[in-house]
Design a protein around this motif. Structure first.
Motif, PDB file in Angstrom:
ATOM      1  N   VAL A 148       0.929  -1.112   0.041  1.00 27.93           N
ATOM      2  CA  VAL A 148       0.021  -0.130   0.082  1.00 27.93           C
ATOM      3  C   VAL A 148       0.800   1.377   0.119  1.00 27.93           C
ATOM      4  O   VAL A 148       0.503   2.313  -0.780  1.00 27.93           O
ATOM      5  CB  VAL A 148      -1.060   0.017   1.293  1.00 27.93           C
ATOM      6  CG1 VAL A 148      -1.770   1.342   1.303  1.00 27.93           C
ATOM      7  CG2 VAL A 148      -1.965  -1.185   1.058  1.00 27.93           C
ATOM      8  N   ILE A 149       1.828   1.307   1.038  1.00 25.67           N
ATOM      9  CA  ILE A 149       2.790   2.429   0.841  1.00 25.67           C
ATOM     10  C   ILE A 149       3.543   2.620  -0.549  1.00 25.67           C
ATOM     11  O   ILE A 149       3.606   3.700  -1.033  1.00 25.67           O
ATOM     12  CB  ILE A 149       3.763   2.387   2.067  1.00 25.67           C
ATOM     13  CG1 ILE A 149       3.150   2.615   3.376  1.00 25.67           C
ATOM     14  CG2 ILE A 149       4.971   3.228   1.742  1.00 25.67           C
ATOM     15  CD1 ILE A 149       3.781   2.453   4.398  1.00 25.67           C
ATOM     16  N   LEU A 150       3.940   1.569  -1.098  1.00 23.23           N
ATOM     17  CA  LEU A 150       4.819   1.666  -2.326  1.00 23.23           C
ATOM     18  C   LEU A 150       3.528   2.156  -3.378  1.00 23.23           C
ATOM     19  O   LEU A 150       3.865   2.955  -4.507  1.00 23.23           O
ATOM     20  CB  LEU A 150       5.070   0.133  -2.789  1.00 23.23           C
ATOM     21  CG  LEU A 150       5.795   0.083  -4.058  1.00 23.23           C
ATOM     22  CD1 LEU A 150       7.136   0.837  -4.112  1.00 23.23           C
ATOM     23  CD2 LEU A 150       6.044  -1.317  -4.414  1.00 23.23           C
ATOM     24  N   THR A 151       2.390   1.707  -3.324  1.00 26.97           N
ATOM     25  CA  THR A 151       1.359   2.233  -4.380  1.00 26.97           C
ATOM     26  C   THR A 151       1.018   3.604  -4.019  1.00 26.97           C
ATOM     27  O   THR A 151       0.734   4.527  -5.224  1.00 26.97           O
ATOM     28  CB  THR A 151       0.029   1.339  -3.981  1.00 26.97           C
ATOM     29  OG1 THR A 151       0.401  -0.083  -4.236  1.00 26.97           O
ATOM     30  CG2 THR A 151      -1.245   2.075  -4.873  1.00 26.97           C
ATOM     31  N   MET A 152       0.998   4.054  -2.674  1.00 33.71           N
ATOM     32  CA  MET A 152       1.016   5.802  -2.553  1.00 33.71           C
ATOM     33  C   MET A 152       2.170   6.336  -3.435  1.00 33.71           C
ATOM     34  O   MET A 152       1.883   7.305  -3.980  1.00 33.71           O
ATOM     35  CB  MET A 152       0.997   5.640  -0.863  1.00 33.71           C
ATOM     36  CG  MET A 152      -0.233   5.322  -0.233  1.00 33.71           C
ATOM     37  SD  MET A 152       0.147   5.439   1.325  1.00 33.71           S
ATOM     38  CE  MET A 152      -0.265   7.484   1.547  1.00 33.71           C
ATOM     39  N   THR A 153       3.472   5.871  -3.070  1.00 32.72           N
ATOM     40  CA  THR A 153       4.584   6.476  -3.637  1.00 32.72           C
ATOM     41  C   THR A 153       4.240   6.690  -5.222  1.00 32.72           C
ATOM     42  O   THR A 153       4.588   7.664  -5.767  1.00 32.72           O
ATOM     43  CB  THR A 153       5.719   5.763  -3.522  1.00 32.72           C
ATOM     44  OG1 THR A 153       5.856   5.787  -2.044  1.00 32.72           O
ATOM     45  CG2 THR A 153       6.853   6.396  -3.784  1.00 32.72           C
ATOM     46  N   GLY A 154       3.956   5.319  -5.818  1.00 28.13           N
ATOM     47  CA  GLY A 154       3.754   5.545  -7.320  1.00 28.13           C
ATOM     48  C   GLY A 154       2.373   6.311  -7.886  1.00 28.13           C
ATOM     49  O   GLY A 154       2.871   7.041  -8.613  1.00 28.13           O
ATOM     50  N   LEU A 155       1.379   6.256  -6.876  1.00 27.83           N
ATOM     51  CA  LEU A 155       0.516   7.363  -7.185  1.00 27.83           C
ATOM     52  C   LEU A 155       0.908   8.689  -6.983  1.00 27.83           C
ATOM     53  O   LEU A 155       0.737   9.515  -7.969  1.00 27.83           O
ATOM     54  CB  LEU A 155      -0.904   7.177  -6.337  1.00 27.83           C
ATOM     55  CG  LEU A 155      -1.759   5.981  -6.650  1.00 27.83           C
ATOM     56  CD1 LEU A 155      -2.438   5.684  -5.583  1.00 27.83           C
ATOM     57  CD2 LEU A 155      -2.243   6.143  -8.022  1.00 27.83           C
TER      58      LEU A 155
END
Length: 182
Positions: A148-155
């Motif tokens: 989820v944190i990685l997804t946040m960074t990607g977004l």
């Protein structure tokens, strides 16, 4: 402070001069040094305040929803700011990490502390969701939270690259759907 934040957020540390800051803040050089020390100290102060507010906002969105998955969805979708100009600025914290990487231990520590605070709450939220049957029980909670944190960074990087709200929401939905049971 808010004006300094906007300048640093928009231009980065290296792209911001002391004169840029003084002009945006409407203060003289000596007043700036007396109030904030040097450019680096001001940067650290505004970044710390930005990160604290950002984590607080993420946690509020995460915790406001009736289910864990919907809390994660709200947190991710909250990154897609409606204002095109603001959305295109991405995340100041992610920008700082991109600019400095691990070359500055103080900045790296600030970033790590923010991630750890958010990560701990996400792990707990994933476990809550697993207990409630909302999130797949076979998932490792720590890895799911890191995803989820990685997804946040990607977004946030996608926002900086010009992603629109609809595409960011679609990616948030996709990521959250990977957590569901069945």
């Amino acid at each position: 402070m808010e004006k300094a934040t906007q300048v640093f957020w928009d231009r980065g540390y290296a792209g911001t001069s002391t004169d840029d800051l003084r002009n945006a803040m409407g203060i003289g050089r000596q007043s700036m040094y007396n109030a904030f020390g040097d450019k680096r100290q001001l940067y650290l102060e505004v970044l710390a305040k930005y990160q604290a507010k950002s984590v607080e906002t993420h946690l509020r969105r995460l915790n406001e929803q009736p289910s864990a998955r919907e809390g994660i969805r709200a947190m991710l979708k909250g990154l897609a700011v409606e204002d095109d100009r603001v959305r295109a600025m991405g995340c100041f914290g992610v920008g700082a990490t991109g600019e400095f990487g691990i070359t500055d231990p103080e900045l790296s520590g600030m970033s790590a502390n923010s991630r750890a605070l958010l990560g701990e709450r996400l792990v707990a939220k994933v476990r809550e969701g697993q207990s409630a049957g909302d999130i797949a029980p076979h998932l490792d909670a720590e890895r799911a939270a890191a995803f989820v944190i990685l997804t946040m960074t990607g977004l946030q990087v996608a926002a900086r690259a010009g992603a629109n709200v609809q595409s960011m929401h679609a990616m948030a939905d996709f990521a959250v759907d990977l957590l569901r049971v069945g």
